[in-house]
Scaffold this active site. Sequence first.
Site, PDB file in Angstrom:
ATOM      1  N   TYR A  78      10.052 -33.491  26.630  1.00 44.27           N
ATOM      2  CA  TYR A  78       9.616 -34.644  25.830  1.00 44.27           C
ATOM      3  C   TYR A  78       8.091 -34.702  25.744  1.00 44.27           C
ATOM      4  O   TYR A  78       7.481 -35.763  25.845  1.00 44.27           O
ATOM      5  CB  TYR A  78      10.218 -35.951  26.390  1.00 44.27           C
ATOM      6  CG  TYR A  78      11.728 -35.846  26.523  1.00 44.27           C
ATOM      7  CD1 TYR A  78      12.533 -35.827  25.379  1.00 44.27           C
ATOM      8  CD2 TYR A  78      12.345 -35.700  27.766  1.00 44.27           C
ATOM      9  CE1 TYR A  78      13.904 -35.681  25.485  1.00 44.27           C
ATOM     10  CE2 TYR A  78      13.720 -35.553  27.880  1.00 44.27           C
ATOM     11  CZ  TYR A  78      14.492 -35.542  26.729  1.00 44.27           C
ATOM     12  OH  TYR A  78      15.855 -35.399  26.820  1.00 44.27           O
ATOM     13  N   PRO A 131      22.202 -31.067  30.162  1.00 45.96           N
ATOM     14  CA  PRO A 131      20.889 -31.325  30.740  1.00 45.96           C
ATOM     15  C   PRO A 131      19.769 -30.943  29.772  1.00 45.96           C
ATOM     16  O   PRO A 131      19.863 -29.923  29.089  1.00 45.96           O
ATOM     17  CB  PRO A 131      20.866 -30.418  31.979  1.00 45.96           C
ATOM     18  CG  PRO A 131      21.795 -29.305  31.647  1.00 45.96           C
ATOM     19  CD  PRO A 131      22.859 -29.882  30.755  1.00 45.96           C
ATOM     20  N   ARG A 158      15.910 -32.516  30.256  1.00 39.67           N
ATOM     21  CA  ARG A 158      14.766 -32.624  31.165  1.00 39.67           C
ATOM     22  C   ARG A 158      14.911 -31.743  32.399  1.00 39.67           C
ATOM     23  O   ARG A 158      13.980 -31.062  32.802  1.00 39.67           O
ATOM     24  CB  ARG A 158      14.658 -34.093  31.601  1.00 39.67           C
ATOM     25  CG  ARG A 158      13.425 -34.409  32.401  1.00 39.67           C
ATOM     26  CD  ARG A 158      13.517 -35.824  32.984  1.00 39.67           C
ATOM     27  NE  ARG A 158      13.850 -36.846  32.017  1.00 39.67           N
ATOM     28  CZ  ARG A 158      12.977 -37.474  31.239  1.00 39.67           C
ATOM     29  NH1 ARG A 158      11.700 -37.158  31.319  1.00 39.67           N
ATOM     30  NH2 ARG A 158      13.370 -38.403  30.392  1.00 39.67           N
ATOM     31  N   CYS A 218      -7.875 -42.724  19.459  1.00 41.98           N
ATOM     32  CA  CYS A 218      -8.349 -44.110  19.346  1.00 41.98           C
ATOM     33  C   CYS A 218      -7.248 -45.108  19.689  1.00 41.98           C
ATOM     34  O   CYS A 218      -6.813 -45.889  18.828  1.00 41.98           O
ATOM     35  CB  CYS A 218      -8.850 -44.375  17.939  1.00 41.98           C
ATOM     36  SG  CYS A 218     -10.039 -43.160  17.401  1.00 41.98           S
ATOM     37  N   GLU A 219      -6.749 -45.043  20.909  1.00 41.35           N
ATOM     38  CA  GLU A 219      -5.745 -45.992  21.402  1.00 41.35           C
ATOM     39  C   GLU A 219      -6.008 -46.203  22.891  1.00 41.35           C
ATOM     40  O   GLU A 219      -6.270 -45.231  23.608  1.00 41.35           O
ATOM     41  CB  GLU A 219      -4.312 -45.413  21.264  1.00 41.35           C
ATOM     42  CG  GLU A 219      -3.844 -45.106  19.860  1.00 41.35           C
ATOM     43  CD  GLU A 219      -3.515 -46.346  19.028  1.00 41.35           C
ATOM     44  OE1 GLU A 219      -3.321 -47.434  19.613  1.00 41.35           O
ATOM     45  OE2 GLU A 219      -3.496 -46.209  17.790  1.00 41.35           O
ATOM     46  N   GLY A 275      20.773 -36.273  31.610  1.00 42.03           N
ATOM     47  CA  GLY A 275      20.110 -37.357  32.338  1.00 42.03           C
ATOM     48  C   GLY A 275      19.768 -37.043  33.774  1.00 42.03           C
ATOM     49  O   GLY A 275      19.245 -37.910  34.489  1.00 42.03           O
ATOM     50  N   TYR A 312       6.308 -44.477  28.120  1.00 41.81           N
ATOM     51  CA  TYR A 312       7.207 -44.877  29.218  1.00 41.81           C
ATOM     52  C   TYR A 312       6.456 -45.195  30.512  1.00 41.81           C
ATOM     53  O   TYR A 312       7.084 -45.276  31.568  1.00 41.81           O
ATOM     54  CB  TYR A 312       8.199 -43.752  29.554  1.00 41.81           C
ATOM     55  CG  TYR A 312       8.891 -43.069  28.412  1.00 41.81           C
ATOM     56  CD1 TYR A 312       9.792 -43.754  27.590  1.00 41.81           C
ATOM     57  CD2 TYR A 312       8.695 -41.709  28.174  1.00 41.81           C
ATOM     58  CE1 TYR A 312      10.452 -43.106  26.571  1.00 41.81           C
ATOM     59  CE2 TYR A 312       9.362 -41.058  27.149  1.00 41.81           C
ATOM     60  CZ  TYR A 312      10.236 -41.759  26.350  1.00 41.81           C
ATOM     61  OH  TYR A 312      10.888 -41.103  25.348  1.00 41.81           O
TER      62      TYR A 312
HETATM   63  C1  LIG Z   1      18.699 -36.747  25.311  1.00 39.70           C
HETATM   64  C2  LIG Z   1      20.092 -36.419  25.517  1.00 39.70           C
HETATM   65  C3  LIG Z   1      20.470 -35.545  26.548  1.00 39.70           C
HETATM   66  C4  LIG Z   1      19.494 -34.959  27.527  1.00 39.70           C
HETATM   67  O1  LIG Z   1      18.953 -35.921  28.371  1.00 39.70           O
HETATM   68  P1  LIG Z   1      18.045 -35.457  29.613  1.00 39.70           P
HETATM   69  O2  LIG Z   1      17.680 -36.707  30.292  1.00 39.70           O
HETATM   70  O3  LIG Z   1      16.871 -34.760  29.040  1.00 39.70           O
HETATM   71  O4  LIG Z   1      18.878 -34.569  30.454  1.00 39.70           O
HETATM   72  C5  LIG Z   1      21.801 -35.213  26.655  1.00 39.70           C
HETATM   73  N1  LIG Z   1      22.736 -35.730  25.813  1.00 39.70           N
HETATM   74  C6  LIG Z   1      22.403 -36.581  24.830  1.00 39.70           C
HETATM   75  C7  LIG Z   1      23.454 -37.099  23.942  1.00 39.70           C
HETATM   76  C8  LIG Z   1      21.089 -36.965  24.646  1.00 39.70           C
HETATM   77  O5  LIG Z   1      20.776 -37.807  23.681  1.00 39.70           O
END
Ligand SMILES: *Cc1c(COP(=O)(O)O)cnc(C)c1O
Length: 417
Positions: A375, A278, A280, A346-347, A242, A321
Amino acid sequence: MLDSNFFHYTGTTLCCDEVSLEELATTFGTPLFVTSRRSLIDSYQIFELAFKLLPHFTCYSVKANYNLSVIRTLSELGCGCDVNSGGELYRALQAGVSPEKIIFAGVGKRADEIVYALQSEVLMLKAESLSELRAIDRIAGELGKRAAVAIRINPNVTAETHPYITTGDSKEKFGIDELELPSVFSLFSQLPNLKLVGLDMHIGSQIFDPEFYLAATVKLLAIFKASKELGFAIEFLDIGGGFPVTYDPLKPATPIECFAEKLIPMLLPLGVKVIFEPGRYLVANASVLLTRILYKKSNHTGKQFFVVDAGMTELIRPALYQSHHEVQSVTFHDETVVADVVGPICESSDFFARHRAIPQAEEGELLAVMSSGAYAAVMSSNYNGRLRPAEVMVNGSEVKLVRKRETLEQLVQNERL
Ligand SMILES: *Cc1c(COP(=O)(O)O)cnc(C)c1O
């Protein structure tokens, strides 16, 4: 403009490392994902440096970008993998990741996926419900194995991010509720084929404020302490992923060091191995989506459109998002025009930028949709009969095709008349 050491103008041409994006589009066609290998390595090294003082194990969350070469690049640096399905496990193994560096997660694992994970001898499975713990125990028993499991806890912390990417809140489906934990701990005495090795959480994605991690970690630590008193020997505390990245230069992400600064003093004294997942953070800014301007048009309100040959089928984040991606022209232009950059699907949600100052590029020129490493390609689809795009990886002056463009034959190959 998003400054990056890895995507930059050389003269008037946008380049990835030492390779011109113009040249890549000519060779491989568009839409095209271009990934800088050096950027992947750089992000991983920055992350590792930030947490250097803490005994830890970093598991790349494969779902962010599951291209085999991306997984391979990170695993060669020592990184493990967090996989979310049998398909992602297969990808990680195909990329050469050793099973003892793979964590198998997922909110709804099928029996065949549990069998696959146990037979592959992954480091651990993360369980998200009492029923799932029973299922893993039963399957492990049938296979004559003892399964190492972690339990994913829902810490009931609502991280401030897009509602579709917050996962640590009691409203969401993820993890085991705090109130259920006493039942979970007592259940283990009836599950002889399980070994509880870890406690896990993941509170969401693109979280800018370290305080959310702290709040959730405080809860995880209390549970860790309780588990210890019950006699469990927990080896791993998994803080999840995250960690944020910058998509919009006007909204720069909190540096990873700020997270490390707060988390290390809390976790270091525990003497357990910490796991980070990690996704993203490692890949988002390593790739761009290269697309060609097909048409420019305007309407009676004066609104301008750039119609490009990539769309939500390649990068759905703006539609899903409302996320921001910088759009740069591959040939540098001083002048800009306020316009929408839209795809051919077509959206109405098929756009990359709305009412934004876009470089005054002409029809036939190339645009780069920045920060398209996470993603993006993994969410691409065949909607509207689209062919999934090619992907290349650049390393200095070297270019490698790491995914071929799909063909019309592949589009129908699984169908029968
Ligand atoms: C998606 C996910 C991540 C990675 O999240 P990021 O925001 O891409 O770092 C890590 N752990 C779990 C369990 C996830 O579902």
